[in-house]
Motif scaffolding. Sequence first.
Motif, mmCIF file in Angstrom:
data_model
loop_
_atom_site.group_PDB
_atom_site.id
_atom_site.type_symbol
_atom_site.label_atom_id
_atom_site.label_comp_id
_atom_site.label_asym_id
_atom_site.label_seq_id
_atom_site.Cartn_x
_atom_site.Cartn_y
_atom_site.Cartn_z
ATOM 1 N N LEU A 282 0.962 -1.065 -0.086
ATOM 2 C CA LEU A 282 -0.238 0.225 0.059
ATOM 3 C C LEU A 282 0.860 1.416 0.228
ATOM 4 N N GLN A 283 1.962 1.350 0.704
ATOM 5 C CA GLN A 283 2.862 2.438 0.662
ATOM 6 C C GLN A 283 3.640 2.674 -0.336
ATOM 7 N N GLU A 284 4.309 1.646 -1.043
ATOM 8 C CA GLU A 284 5.221 1.716 -2.082
ATOM 9 C C GLU A 284 4.773 1.297 -3.459
ATOM 10 N N GLY A 285 3.512 0.612 -3.437
ATOM 11 C CA GLY A 285 2.940 -0.185 -4.594
ATOM 12 C C GLY A 285 3.818 -1.014 -5.403
ATOM 13 N N GLU A 286 4.577 -1.775 -4.377
ATOM 14 C CA GLU A 286 5.595 -2.728 -5.025
ATOM 15 C C GLU A 286 5.246 -4.033 -4.271
ATOM 16 N N ILE A 287 5.880 -5.305 -4.803
ATOM 17 C CA ILE A 287 5.664 -6.600 -4.225
ATOM 18 C C ILE A 287 7.079 -7.231 -4.586
ATOM 19 N N ARG A 288 7.379 -8.182 -3.774
ATOM 20 C CA ARG A 288 8.466 -8.958 -4.120
ATOM 21 C C ARG A 288 8.276 -10.512 -4.031
ATOM 22 N N PRO A 289 8.019 -11.174 -5.167
ATOM 23 C CA PRO A 289 7.969 -12.917 -4.628
ATOM 24 C C PRO A 289 8.704 -13.386 -4.080
#
Length: 497
Positions: A282-289
Amino acid sequence: MSEVLPTLLIIDDEVRSLETLRRILEDDFDVKTASTPDEAEKILQEEWVQIVLCDQRMPDISGVEFLKQVREQWPEVIRMIISGYTDSEDIISAINDAGIYQYITKPWHPDNLILSLKNASRLFALQRQNESLSIELKMIPGQLDRRLADRRQWLRENYRCEDGIVRSSESCMNSVCEKIRTLAPYDVSVLIAGESGTGKELAARALHYNSLRWDKPFVVENCGALPDELLESELFGYKRGAFTGAVEDRIGLFERANGGTVFLDEIGEVSPAFQVKLLRVLQEGEIRPLGSGRTRKVDVRIIAATNKNLEQEVPEGRFREDLYYRLATVSICMPALRDRVEDIPVLARSLLDTAMKELGKEVQGFTDEAIACMQAYHWPGNVRELQNEIRHMLIMAEGESLGADLLTPRVLRAVPESMPAIETLAGLEGTLKERVEALEARILKEALIRHRWNKSRAAKELGLSRVGLRAKLERYGLEKVERLEPGTDKGSSKAAS
């Protein structure tokens, strides 16, 4: 219907050889014969030939040379050479120049020849199927685009304006639906609160399909159904080898929904450890698989739902305050069905229409008595419980209408609010006599409904005389409610489900 045999053209300048081949093959093939290339070409022009079996040594032209011409004009025909000569140059030329499927040498065995020709026939059929599939595959992208566009448009129209939420004109849901319409265009996170079965996912879909992201994916994940490890892999994806069983890369739901909306149901069930990982999205708009050292950007709108009071969970340390405020930019509270009594007639009718389509069984509707009992019940399972109750009634129904006698005992024991005498007596206040009389009235009502208002049977069950039962009915104002006529269900719907 007789089987259509594959057409076989045999070319040989020896008449006896042609007759022998015809006699052996005519049971399995529609055999055409030609003694010269000119005759063969005429047959190819007039008939749908699938296999050509040509002798190699002919007076004016070799079999390979003739089949080269066939290849140019009728490339789909399966071409085969039969010859008593095994010159390697002939074989190589046949394969390379004429595209020969098989080179058959003399003397040949009938069974082997038939098997080779049947294989050639199957090859021809496979070629035709491949051509058909190739055409279909070329058309599929356009067809899929059209179907997807039609589906999206249907969803948008179904949830547009009226949100797909069934309610009456005086429903308390009207203010909720108005709030959904107001929020939908704004790209903010929304937290939907409410008991299980109140339609939180329906509200989430209405938010999505009335938003600017309506033509992008809407994906759903029940956060309470999975442990942290599986939930992380489902939402964020994983790389091959990240854990035992990860035999290939997998894209998570956040990436699949890129540009669209992710609906996180039962968000109050996730652990504090996973809440931290969710906060980063929500804060950065990024994910890490899982198993990857790199992050990936995603553009999604998050709508979360819970049946818990997260404002209370925050001070008690079970839910992160920063995540709560990230999720709850705006909150929507879905009212319980017991607070939507006025919606039950139209909601029940809508659910009945759906059940009739699914079960393939038709009835006219509900009786007033059945509606009154449903409105009196408190529905702890909300709309989902009402849906199951209506399906049960429809399955058990033998008549044209669904009466109160088809309701399950837990619903039937509720006190219909449409009966003033019982409504007065059933309050928590009053003398002992009044409370006992209220209980007695409720028992009488339930027994009568179960016996479909057969007073003799009800009196026998309750140990009363028919005269005594009639006196009590008059005392409490208990009278049978007439059945509803078709299409006269109470209330009106603001939308269709």
